[in-house]
Design an enzyme around this catalytic site. Sequence first.
Site, PDB file in Angstrom:
ATOM      1  N   ASP A   1       0.475 -11.638 -12.294  1.00 34.56           N
ATOM      2  CA  ASP A   1      -0.796 -11.536 -13.025  1.00 34.56           C
ATOM      3  C   ASP A   1      -1.187 -12.845 -13.686  1.00 34.56           C
ATOM      4  O   ASP A   1      -2.069 -12.881 -14.530  1.00 34.56           O
ATOM      5  CB  ASP A   1      -0.731 -10.417 -14.060  1.00 34.56           C
ATOM      6  CG  ASP A   1       0.326 -10.668 -15.132  1.00 34.56           C
ATOM      7  OD1 ASP A   1       1.067 -11.670 -15.003  1.00 34.56           O
ATOM      8  OD2 ASP A   1       0.406  -9.880 -16.085  1.00 34.56           O
TER       9      ASP A   1
ATOM     10  N   LYS B   1     -24.013 -47.641 -27.467  1.00 37.76           N
ATOM     11  CA  LYS B   1     -24.629 -46.680 -26.554  1.00 37.76           C
ATOM     12  C   LYS B   1     -25.006 -45.407 -27.300  1.00 37.76           C
ATOM     13  O   LYS B   1     -24.457 -45.106 -28.352  1.00 37.76           O
ATOM     14  CB  LYS B   1     -23.689 -46.329 -25.401  1.00 37.76           C
ATOM     15  CG  LYS B   1     -22.428 -45.580 -25.831  1.00 37.76           C
ATOM     16  CD  LYS B   1     -21.629 -45.139 -24.627  1.00 37.76           C
ATOM     17  CE  LYS B   1     -20.285 -44.547 -24.988  1.00 37.76           C
ATOM     18  NZ  LYS B   1     -20.255 -43.568 -26.044  1.00 37.76           N
TER      19      LYS B   1
ATOM     20  N   ARG C   1     -10.301 -34.057 -28.481  1.00 36.78           N
ATOM     21  CA  ARG C   1     -11.687 -34.445 -28.749  1.00 36.78           C
ATOM     22  C   ARG C   1     -12.437 -33.401 -29.569  1.00 36.78           C
ATOM     23  O   ARG C   1     -13.525 -33.677 -30.067  1.00 36.78           O
ATOM     24  CB  ARG C   1     -12.412 -34.725 -27.425  1.00 36.78           C
ATOM     25  CG  ARG C   1     -12.005 -36.052 -26.810  1.00 36.78           C
ATOM     26  CD  ARG C   1     -12.650 -36.292 -25.474  1.00 36.78           C
ATOM     27  NE  ARG C   1     -12.031 -35.513 -24.412  1.00 36.78           N
ATOM     28  CZ  ARG C   1     -12.389 -35.571 -23.141  1.00 36.78           C
ATOM     29  NH1 ARG C   1     -13.379 -36.371 -22.774  1.00 36.78           N
ATOM     30  NH2 ARG C   1     -11.770 -34.846 -22.221  1.00 36.78           N
TER      31      ARG C   1
ATOM     32  N   ARG D   1     -25.385 -41.205 -26.505  1.00 32.54           N
ATOM     33  CA  ARG D   1     -24.995 -40.176 -25.542  1.00 32.54           C
ATOM     34  C   ARG D   1     -25.982 -39.007 -25.645  1.00 32.54           C
ATOM     35  O   ARG D   1     -25.890 -38.193 -26.560  1.00 32.54           O
ATOM     36  CB  ARG D   1     -23.578 -39.711 -25.843  1.00 32.54           C
ATOM     37  CG  ARG D   1     -22.934 -38.919 -24.724  1.00 32.54           C
ATOM     38  CD  ARG D   1     -21.581 -38.370 -25.148  1.00 32.54           C
ATOM     39  NE  ARG D   1     -20.633 -39.388 -25.506  1.00 32.54           N
ATOM     40  CZ  ARG D   1     -19.814 -39.990 -24.656  1.00 32.54           C
ATOM     41  NH1 ARG D   1     -19.864 -39.668 -23.376  1.00 32.54           N
ATOM     42  NH2 ARG D   1     -18.958 -40.903 -25.064  1.00 32.54           N
TER      43      ARG D   1
ATOM     44  N   THR E   1     -15.114 -38.744 -17.151  1.00 28.56           N
ATOM     45  CA  THR E   1     -15.948 -38.744 -15.946  1.00 28.56           C
ATOM     46  C   THR E   1     -16.211 -40.153 -15.434  1.00 28.56           C
ATOM     47  O   THR E   1     -16.718 -40.323 -14.330  1.00 28.56           O
ATOM     48  CB  THR E   1     -17.300 -38.079 -16.223  1.00 28.56           C
ATOM     49  OG1 THR E   1     -18.009 -38.844 -17.205  1.00 28.56           O
ATOM     50  CG2 THR E   1     -17.119 -36.652 -16.720  1.00 28.56           C
ATOM     51  N   GLY E   2     -15.880 -41.147 -16.249  1.00 33.32           N
ATOM     52  CA  GLY E   2     -16.128 -42.532 -15.862  1.00 33.32           C
ATOM     53  C   GLY E   2     -17.531 -43.000 -16.165  1.00 33.32           C
ATOM     54  O   GLY E   2     -17.854 -44.172 -15.941  1.00 33.32           O
ATOM     55  N   GLY E   3     -18.373 -42.116 -16.686  1.00 37.11           N
ATOM     56  CA  GLY E   3     -19.760 -42.489 -16.942  1.00 37.11           C
ATOM     57  C   GLY E   3     -19.902 -43.637 -17.913  1.00 37.11           C
ATOM     58  O   GLY E   3     -20.676 -44.578 -17.682  1.00 37.11           O
ATOM     59  N   THR E   4     -19.146 -43.590 -19.010  1.00 34.74           N
ATOM     60  CA  THR E   4     -19.220 -44.644 -20.021  1.00 34.74           C
ATOM     61  C   THR E   4     -18.780 -45.985 -19.448  1.00 34.74           C
ATOM     62  O   THR E   4     -19.464 -47.007 -19.612  1.00 34.74           O
ATOM     63  CB  THR E   4     -18.349 -44.278 -21.233  1.00 34.74           C
ATOM     64  OG1 THR E   4     -18.888 -43.118 -21.870  1.00 34.74           O
ATOM     65  CG2 THR E   4     -18.304 -45.419 -22.245  1.00 34.74           C
TER      66      THR E   4
END
Length: 315
Positions: A37, A194, A96, A196, A225-228
Site C-alpha cells: 500500500d 531580479k 524554502r 520574481r 528549475t534553472g530559471g534564475t
Amino acid sequence: MSKLMVFTGNANPELARRVVRRLGLPIGNATVGKFSDSEITVEINENVRGKDVFIIQSTCAPSNDNLMELIVMADALRRASATRVTAVIPYFGYARQDRRVRSARVPITAKVVADMISAVGINRVLTVDLHADQIQGFFDIPVDNVYATPLLLDDLQRQGHENITVVSPDVGGVVRARAFAKLLDDADLAIIDKRRPRANEAQIMHLIGDVEGKTCVLVDDMCDTGGTLCAAAKALKEHGAAKVLAYCTHPVLSGKAIENIKNSVLDELVVTDTIPLTQEALNCPQIRQLSMSDIMAEAVRRVCNEESISAMFGA
C-alpha cells in the site's frame, strides 16, 4: 570510532557508500522498502545496541518518501537501543518554506519537519548549506551546517580561470557571493537584482557591477528549475561577460531544468552530489558534479569523536 555505524535510505545511497569508504567502514545492513500500500517499511538487520549511528539521507525528491524513510529508520534504530542517532541530511528539503509570506494561512513547513525529526528521537542533525541559516533555530537539538565552499572553491581554482568576477544571482545571495569572492583573493563582485513575478520564474531587472570581458561565476545554494541562473547568464552575456559559470551546492533540477540549461548561454553548471543526478542531468554536457564525500566523512568523524566542526572551516 569503534562504536560508529552508518546507515542509508534510498535517497542517496551512492554518496553514503563514498562516505563509508573514506571512513573505512561497511554500510549498515538495513532493509528499506515499501509495503504493497506504499507505506514505508524499515528493518535493521544487525546489532546496533550501544552504537553511535549516523543515517545519511537527503530529503530530496521524492521528498515525502525520503523524509519518512529517515523518520522510520531513526525510530527503528532507537528502539534497537542505539546510543545516539545523528541524521545526516546533505540536502534538507522543505527549507524554502521557512516563513509566512503573502498570506497568514500558510505553514512554516521547515519548522514542522524540524519538529518531526526531533520528536522521533534523533539526537543531532548534520546538513550541508542550509537554504536559510535561521532554520537551525527551528530545532531543539544540535544542528551542524557544513559548507560546500571549500570543495567548490578548490575546483574553480583548479580550472585556472582568470579575470574572475563572482556574481550573486539575487540580492538575497549577496552575503554568500561576497564570502566566496573574498576567498578568491578578493575577486570583484557583481549583483543581479531580479523580481520574481511567480514561483519558479525570474525576471532580470538590473545588473550592479562591471562584467565586461570577465569570467563570471554565479554562486548559489541550489539550482531548481534553472530559471534564475539561465536568465542571469543571459543578462551577463548581454553586458559583455566572456564566460559564465555557475557553482551551486544542491542540484534540485526540477521541471524543465535540464532543457532550460541546454538552451541557455550558461557555459557550465558545477554541482555537488548532495542530491543524485538523473540520467538526463548526467547526459547534459554543461553539468559537472563534484562529491561532498570527503567533507561529509570528516564531519561524521568529528561528530563521533566530539571534535569541532567549525574548525574544518577555519572558525
